[in-house]
Scaffold this motif. Structure first.
Motif, PDB file in Angstrom:
ATOM      1  N   UNK A 169       1.932  -2.974  -4.271  1.00 27.80           N
ATOM      2  CA  UNK A 169       0.571  -3.514  -4.170  1.00 27.80           C
ATOM      3  C   UNK A 169       0.285  -4.215  -2.841  1.00 27.80           C
ATOM      4  N   UNK A 170      -0.962  -4.063  -2.404  1.00 27.53           N
ATOM      5  CA  UNK A 170      -1.462  -4.862  -1.287  1.00 27.53           C
ATOM      6  C   UNK A 170      -2.668  -5.645  -1.790  1.00 27.53           C
ATOM      7  N   UNK A 171      -3.010  -6.713  -1.099  1.00 28.23           N
ATOM      8  CA  UNK A 171      -4.134  -7.554  -1.514  1.00 28.23           C
ATOM      9  C   UNK A 171      -5.410  -6.724  -1.608  1.00 28.23           C
ATOM     10  N   UNK A 172      -6.053  -6.789  -2.768  1.00 27.25           N
ATOM     11  CA  UNK A 172      -7.286  -6.048  -2.982  1.00 27.25           C
ATOM     12  C   UNK A 172      -7.111  -4.717  -3.678  1.00 27.25           C
ATOM     13  N   UNK A 173      -5.874  -4.227  -3.780  1.00 24.75           N
ATOM     14  CA  UNK A 173      -5.651  -2.944  -4.466  1.00 24.75           C
ATOM     15  C   UNK A 173      -5.671  -3.144  -5.976  1.00 24.75           C
ATOM     16  N   UNK A 174      -6.004  -2.079  -6.679  1.00 23.48           N
ATOM     17  CA  UNK A 174      -6.184  -2.156  -8.131  1.00 23.48           C
ATOM     18  C   UNK A 174      -5.266  -1.148  -8.814  1.00 23.48           C
ATOM     19  N   UNK A 175      -4.642  -1.562  -9.913  1.00 25.22           N
ATOM     20  CA  UNK A 175      -3.782  -0.666 -10.682  1.00 25.22           C
ATOM     21  C   UNK A 175      -4.242  -0.648 -12.140  1.00 25.22           C
ATOM     22  N   UNK A 176      -3.934   0.451 -12.805  1.00 27.94           N
ATOM     23  CA  UNK A 176      -4.260   0.595 -14.215  1.00 27.94           C
ATOM     24  C   UNK A 176      -3.307  -0.250 -15.055  1.00 27.94           C
ATOM     25  N   UNK A 177      -3.855  -0.915 -16.043  1.00 21.22           N
ATOM     26  CA  UNK A 177      -3.046  -1.750 -16.904  1.00 21.22           C
ATOM     27  C   UNK A 177      -2.826  -1.066 -18.253  1.00 21.22           C
ATOM     28  N   UNK A 178      -1.776  -0.246 -18.288  1.00 23.37           N
ATOM     29  CA  UNK A 178      -1.299   0.352 -19.530  1.00 23.37           C
ATOM     30  C   UNK A 178       0.154  -0.072 -19.693  1.00 23.37           C
ATOM     31  N   UNK A 179       0.907   0.617 -20.537  1.00 21.25           N
ATOM     32  CA  UNK A 179       2.300   0.215 -20.735  1.00 21.25           C
ATOM     33  C   UNK A 179       3.088   0.266 -19.430  1.00 21.25           C
ATOM     34  N   UNK A 217      -7.479  -2.953 -16.036  1.00 18.91           N
ATOM     35  CA  UNK A 217      -7.068  -2.819 -14.633  1.00 18.91           C
ATOM     36  C   UNK A 217      -6.743  -4.211 -14.099  1.00 18.91           C
ATOM     37  N   UNK A 218      -6.056  -4.242 -12.958  1.00 17.60           N
ATOM     38  CA  UNK A 218      -5.787  -5.530 -12.310  1.00 17.60           C
ATOM     39  C   UNK A 218      -5.892  -5.355 -10.802  1.00 17.60           C
ATOM     40  N   UNK A 219      -6.618  -6.277 -10.154  1.00 19.14           N
ATOM     41  CA  UNK A 219      -6.761  -6.279  -8.699  1.00 19.14           C
ATOM     42  C   UNK A 219      -5.840  -7.363  -8.123  1.00 19.14           C
ATOM     43  N   UNK A 220      -4.918  -6.958  -7.264  1.00 15.20           N
ATOM     44  CA  UNK A 220      -3.924  -7.885  -6.727  1.00 15.20           C
ATOM     45  C   UNK A 220      -4.520  -8.799  -5.661  1.00 15.20           C
ATOM     46  N   UNK A 221      -4.015 -10.028  -5.632  1.00  9.87           N
ATOM     47  CA  UNK A 221      -4.447 -11.018  -4.657  1.00  9.87           C
ATOM     48  C   UNK A 221      -3.517 -11.089  -3.444  1.00  9.87           C
ATOM     49  N   UNK A 222      -2.281 -10.613  -3.607  1.00 13.63           N
ATOM     50  CA  UNK A 222      -1.239 -10.805  -2.599  1.00 13.63           C
ATOM     51  C   UNK A 222      -0.682  -9.466  -2.119  1.00 13.63           C
ATOM     52  N   UNK A 225       0.794  -1.224   0.000  1.00 16.15           N
ATOM     53  CA  UNK A 225       0.000   0.000   0.000  1.00 16.15           C
ATOM     54  C   UNK A 225       0.824   1.271   0.000  1.00 16.15           C
ATOM     55  N   UNK A 226       2.138   1.171   0.265  1.00 19.00           N
ATOM     56  CA  UNK A 226       3.017   2.342   0.233  1.00 19.00           C
ATOM     57  C   UNK A 226       3.313   2.770  -1.206  1.00 19.00           C
TER      58      UNK A 226
END
Length: 293
Positions: free
Chosen positions: A189-199, A233-238, A126-127
């Motif tokens: 990333x932390x579990x449940x956080x989402x990031x944009x999937x671009x280059x 987008x992608x939501x992390x599991x870990x 999350x940092x």
């Protein structure tokens, strides 16, 4: 009759010794799995806090012992890892022992049960981390992170003072052009956080996503494809961490190979229980039972 009694007596003693030995061996194995582990420091990458030849103690109940298929791991097969709840979470500036996530090459994540690293935790799940002039920064955190003296030395050096392979850093991308003096910002990333999937998202996170999904993540044209399906987008599991050596001029750490999966962390190194000078083979008594800070 007396001779037969003596034989039986010694046979019973022998059986008791064998049984006791087996029990002690099983207790030792259980202690290694659930209670503590010992690791020898093989280099100076954590100097000055840890020296080559120090033996550090990891108290596993602190952050929770791990359970996994040992047979698969010894055969270098990937396996699910479960963690027993511990007394607390990993904190910034903790010194952690972990299975190195890139035992063969840095292109993908895998676990090798016999390959361990020890580094200091700089960034938590999350940092958002960056490096400016060699100094680590976490958004919203004012307290010092890691060994400031080493970071300042790096900040005072010029790019040409470093070998190219030391100066250039993760993710080795010509557009981002990060290095060990100026790096980021990188969201951890932390579990449940989402990031944009671009280059940029693909460049920074494709190893983590491929490890979580067990599928290929490809950047094609202007799209990111997970197993031939376009994702935006992608939501992390870990959960993941950023770790670094205290001697930043000579440390293979997250600045080079990227983020560390939580499952690969063995625990927090708490004390030096033994220290032996590699050149003299003498015990460094002043370091025995020293707390690791």
């Amino acid at each position: 009759m007396q001779g037969r009694y003596d034989v039986k007596k010694w046979f019973d003693v022998l059986l008791n010794l064998v049984f006791g030995g087996i029990c002690l061996f099983l207790l030792w194995i259980l202690a290694q799995v659930f209670v503590f582990a010992s690791f020898r420091i093989p280099s100076d990458s954590m100097s000055p806090e840890l020296k080559e030849g120090d033996f550090v103690l990891v108290w596993k109940p602190l952050v929770g012992a791990r359970l996994f298929n040992l047979h698969k791991s010894l055969n270098l097969e990937q396996t699910e890892i479960y963690r027993i709840p511990g007394f607390r979470k990993i904190r910034r500036n903790d010194v952690v022992v972990f299975n190195f996530p890139h035992p063969n090459d840095w292109s993908h994540i895998e676990m090798h049960i016999l390959k361990y690293y020890i580094k200091r935790c700089i960034g938590l799940p999350g940092d958002t981390l960056s490096i400016h002039g060699g100094i680590f920064h976490i958004a919203g955190v004012a307290s010092p992170l890691g060994n400031l003296a080493s970071q300042k030395r790096i900040g005072q050096m010029k790019a040409e003072d470093f070998p190219q392979e030391v100066f250039q850093s993760f993710p080795y991308d010509s557009l981002l052009n990060w290095n060990i003096k100026n790096f980021g910002p990188l969201y951890i990333p932390k579990a449940g956080s989402e990031v944009k999937m671009d280059r940029t998202g693909w460049v920074l996170y494709h190893k983590l996503i491929e490890w979580e999904q067990g599928k290929d993540l490809i950047f094609r044209g202007s799209s990111v494809l997970l197993n031939d399906s376009v994702i935006t987008t992608y939501r992390f599991r870990k959960n993941y961490y950023f770790v670094a050596g205290d001697r930043g001029e000579n440390s293979q750490d997250s600045r080079y190979w990227g983020l560390l999966p939580e499952e690969y962390i063995v625990g927090v190194a708490s004390r030096i229980w033994k220290s032996v000078d590699r050149y003299t083979d003498k015990v460094r008594w002043d370091r025995v039972w020293k707390a690791i800070e």
